[in-house]
Design a protein around this motif. Structure first.
Motif, short mmCIF file in Angstrom:
data_model
loop_
_atom_site.label_atom_id
_atom_site.label_comp_id
_atom_site.label_asym_id
_atom_site.label_seq_id
_atom_site.Cartn_x
_atom_site.Cartn_y
_atom_site.Cartn_z
N THR A 5 66.90 82.15 60.54
CA THR A 5 67.78 80.94 61.07
C THR A 5 67.04 80.41 62.66
N ARG A 6 67.88 79.39 63.52
CA ARG A 6 67.62 78.07 63.75
C ARG A 6 67.34 79.00 65.22
N THR A 7 67.94 79.89 65.64
CA THR A 7 67.09 81.53 66.41
C THR A 7 65.80 81.51 66.27
N THR A 8 65.78 81.79 64.98
CA THR A 8 64.95 82.34 65.05
C THR A 8 63.38 82.08 64.97
N LEU A 9 63.82 80.76 64.33
CA LEU A 9 62.51 79.81 64.45
C LEU A 9 61.88 78.84 65.98
N LEU A 10 63.09 78.85 66.82
CA LEU A 10 62.97 78.85 68.01
C LEU A 10 62.42 79.85 68.71
N ALA A 11 62.72 81.26 68.52
CA ALA A 11 61.80 82.29 68.84
C ALA A 11 60.53 82.20 68.31
N ILE A 12 60.21 82.40 67.05
CA ILE A 12 58.25 82.13 66.81
C ILE A 12 57.61 81.05 67.90
N HIS A 13 58.32 79.93 67.96
CA HIS A 13 57.98 78.38 68.17
C HIS A 13 57.55 79.51 69.67
N ALA A 14 57.94 79.59 70.61
CA ALA A 14 58.14 79.97 72.13
C ALA A 14 56.64 81.47 71.99
N ALA A 15 57.23 82.09 71.09
CA ALA A 15 56.77 83.73 71.22
C ALA A 15 54.89 83.41 69.96
N ASN A 16 55.14 82.25 68.97
CA ASN A 16 53.12 82.34 68.88
C ASN A 16 52.23 81.38 69.96
N ASP A 17 53.28 80.55 70.41
CA ASP A 17 52.37 79.89 72.08
C ASP A 17 51.40 80.99 73.33
N ALA A 18 52.90 82.31 73.05
CA ALA A 18 52.95 83.34 74.26
C ALA A 18 51.59 84.31 73.66
N VAL A 19 51.86 84.77 73.01
CA VAL A 19 50.28 85.15 72.00
C VAL A 19 48.94 84.75 72.45
N GLU A 20 48.99 83.14 71.48
CA GLU A 20 48.09 82.20 72.36
C GLU A 20 47.73 82.32 73.46
N ASP A 21 48.15 81.83 74.14
CA ASP A 21 48.25 81.75 75.65
C ASP A 21 47.39 82.67 76.22
N ALA A 22 47.86 83.95 76.23
CA ALA A 22 47.55 85.51 76.16
C ALA A 22 46.28 86.10 75.37
#
Lengths: 395, 345
Positions: free
Chosen positions: A71-88
């Protein structure tokens, strides 16, 4: 107990698909609230929303996801979580380790598919790809599989304070030795369900919201996601550190299912408790990212509570005037903005403010400013009286 | 360490006020609905607005609220709490084509409605949270409660696991293959050799704190896992038993076995490592399958470690111990979410 630091952040909102875009928009006073196209609700053309302009197909392409049940909620979650994981700069081993917790928050979950839920349950549509996509947990169960996570995974729903509680829960898991690191945050997308719900409560504004303004007419719903990577002091040597999580407190207003008590008892107690847990005095707080939804009830109750705690409150503003109210994502999105204030030693304005609320006289910050920022408080208050305040401090 | 001092349960069986598990209520149309009490302690105007999950959650909490003078908050696990109200509101949206709608069911549809109503009813401004991670919603609430009493010595909380059967969640899970096609009676529940289980519901509420004295039971350890691999679960179970130094000769294994042939290998492979002395017992024929059924298992554990004689219908294999000193609970939700809990007297 260990000190907890933020070592990565990721965000997507109506004012940007990345941390840098969000930062630029905050500085420029960009408002992401407008009318949305292609949204299956009759209110799409009547009311403004803080929508993310990137559609589901573009998000799926970008994230390389083809699973039709996402769902869209999941897509938004992955988009932001990917960035956070990469950033750290978390390694794959760290990400999949049994001591990495993932705590997500959402209130809409898969209910963004409002019409599909109605169809599936009424027409016995066994072929539907969404049969297990509607609940809140579906979002973070998908992320668990997507990242092959093996630690403690949780989904929290305390309405509009959900992701503030996810951050608090993640920090506590680390302090109690149940995780070495935690990825924490939340996601929500616009849905016909919530639009009609808030509309039925008569708290949606037909204009762009004006938090803390005497003439405020209500809130605008938004969508987005944000995640933080939390790590403990012993593990952050040599890493980029954004801020320290120094205070948090969760309390119930115990007043009404959908509005705050007039003197803001719950908000007062959550702010007071967060200060106590951070071992700070009220005058240590340099900025408050207020809950500030723009409703008659919230802004006045929150103002009263701020006056009770601070006497003369420090500079404050509500970034819901930029993003709309992103519900279960709001606490995490606004934590990212609080962290940006600390990192850049600047504070961001509330938009569309013209005249203070007569009863309280408080004026939010209206232009971006460079000031020394050591401690920022972020408030989140939800239906059911769920109030949580967080404090982030300069590391 | 989390100590349980009071436990209260509204379930499909006689578990509220008078406890009688010798006479078992069987499922009807593959559903085990709760036996709802009269709810004398809930104001009528509040009761009228409550959905079923909220009603049974608040109802099961009332006897505990009467017994305590100070409470520091509510920690609730629920996967579907609010689903029934969500659907009522959804029907309004469709029926009135997004016209003028009444907001009552929308406000009650949020998963945190039970914890919210409990705080309203008691005027409690303490910690208030709702975990909704489907088959591990209650387990996360347990972990949260254990952390709260560790961080704040001397504090007490109401911990609960609550879910109800609504037409919608039953239908969606049925279409998704989680409930049986053929009608099941109570006797053949565990021996059907087909996919799916029967639907259940319930509310189990516990008064918890860090005082060892006079406790009903303690949650000594809890572990949660996400996996679809029976071998991985078996190894993790073995590790859990070793780490906690469980004395298997005086232990009951309380298995979440639910008649679903696809989940059975997880339970049997865990049984393989338990030796011959242990008693193996099952509980899902009493409460049905639902995401927070482990809360019912914890309530049952509190009874078994105190006054309740294990009913014969629960026993899969007799063990050697006359009086158990610990209970190992393993629950598997939808082949994906697993939990182990070690409960001691």
């Amino acid at each position: 107990m260990s000190r907890i630091f933020v070592t990565g952040v990721g965000i997507i909102s109506a004012i940007g698909n990345s941390l840098n875009e969000n930062h630029a928009s905050l500085l420029n006073g960009k408002c992401g609230i407008s009318y949305v196209n292609n949204f299956p609700s009759k209110y799409a053309s009547e009311l403004p929303f803080g929508a993310i302009q990137t559609g589901n197909d573009a998000l799926k392409d970008k994230l390389g996801i083809s699973n039709p049940s996402v769902t869209r909620t999941t897509l938004l979650a992955i988009h932001a979580a990917n960035d956070a994981v990469e950033d750290a700069a978390l390694t794959k081993d760290e990400l999949t380790s049994a001591d990495t917790a993932f705590i997500g928050a959402t209130t809409v979950g898969g209910m963004c598919l409002t019409d599909e839920l109605y169809r599936d349950a009424n027409e016995n549509y066994k072929e539907s790809p969404y049969l297990s996509s509607y609940d809140c947990a579906s979002v973070f169960l998908y992320l668990q599989e997507y990242y092959h996570l093996n630690g403690i995974i949780d989904t929290i729903n305390t309405a509009c304070s959900s992701s503030a509680n996810a951050i608090m829960y993640g920090a506590r898991l680390i302090k109690n030795g149940l995780a070495k690191r935690a990825i924490v945050g939340g996601a929500d997308s616009l849905s016909k369900f919530t639009i009609n719900g808030f509309n039925a409560l008569h708290i949606l504004s037909d204009e762009v919201c004006t938090p803390f303004d005497e003439g405020r007419k209500g809130l605008n719903l938004g969508e987005g996601a944000a995640f933080l990577v939390l790590e403990k002091e012993e593990d952050v040597a040599g890493k980029k550190i954004y801020a320290e999580v120094t205070g948090y407190h969760n309390t119930s207003d115990a007043f009404h299912p959908s509005s705050l008590s007039d003197n803001g008892e719950g908000p007062f107690l959550s702010m007071q408790g967060a200060l106590r847990s951070a071992q700070l005095q009220p005058n240590d707080i340099d900025f408050i990212n207020a809950h500030g939804t723009g409703t008659e009830n919230n802004d006045e109750a929150e103002s009263r509570a701020m006056i009770r705690i601070f006497n003369t409150p420090p500079p404050f503003a509500s970034t819901k005037s930029n993003t709309g109210h992103t519900l279960g994502a709001a606490g995490a999105i606004e934590s990212v903005y609080s962290i940006l204030s600390i990192v850049n030693q600047e504070i961001y304005p509330g938009l569309h403010f013209t005249k203070p609320i007569q009863a309280t006289g408080l004026e939010p910050v209206v232009v971006a400013k460079q000031i020394p920022v050591n401690h920022v408080m972020s408030n989140s208050f939800g239906f059911g009286g769920n109030c949580t305040s967080l404090i982030f401090s300069k590391a | 360490m989390l100590y349980i001092h009071e436990a209260s349960c509204i379930s499909p069986q006689q578990t509220f006020s008078t406890i009688d598990l010798e006479h078992v209520t069987d499922p009807v149309d593959n559903k085990l609905h709760v036996a709802e009490p009269a709810y004398g302690g809930i104001p009528k105007n509040m009761l009228r607005r409550m959905g079923k999950a909220v009603r049974i959650g608040v109802g099961a909490s009332l006897p505990l609220l009467d017994k305590i003078s100070s409470l520091n908050g509510f920690i609730i696990g629920t996967a579907n709490g609010g689903m029934e109200e969500s659907i009522l509101f959804l029907k309004q949206i469709i029926a009135y084509d997004e016209g003028v709608l009444t907001p009552g069911s929308f406000v009650q549809s949020t998963a945190n409605a039970t914890a919210a109503q409990l705080s309203l009813l008691t005027g409690n401004r303490g910690y208030n949270i709702t975990h909704v991670h489907r088959g591990l919603a209650f387990e996360n609430a347990v972990i949260d409660a254990a952390m709260m009493v560790n961080e704040n010595k001397g504090t007490s909380y109401l911990l609960g696991g609550i879910d109800d059967i609504s037409n919608y969640n039953y239908k969606l899970d049925y279409m998704d293959g989680w409930y049986k096609e053929e009608e099941i009676d109570g006797q053949s529940f565990y021996s059907t050799n087909s996919a799916g289980s029967i639907a259940g519901e319930g509310a189990a509420i516990f008064l918890v704190n860090d005082h060892a004295q006079n406790a009903l039971a303690k949650v000594k350890a809890i572990k949660t896992l996400h996996s679809a691999d029976p071998d991985l679960i078996k190894r993790a179970f073995e590790g859990f038993i070793k780490e906690q130094q469980v004395d298997l000769s005086s232990c009951i294994f309380l298995s979440g076995e639910n008649g679903d042939s696809r989940l059975l290998p997880f339970y049997t492979s865990c049984e393989e490592i338990l030796g011959t002395d242990i008693t193996i017992a099952r509980f899902k024929h009493l409460c049905g399958e639902y995401p927070t059924a482990s809360a019912f298992a914890l309530w049952l554990s509190c009874q078994l470690l105190n006054r309740l004689q294990m009913p014969e219908h629960m026993i899969k294999k007799h063990g050697s111990a006359k009086q158990p000193s610990s209970i190992l609970i393993y629950n598997n939700h939808k082949n994906a979410q697993h939990s182990f809990m070690l409960i001691e007297s």
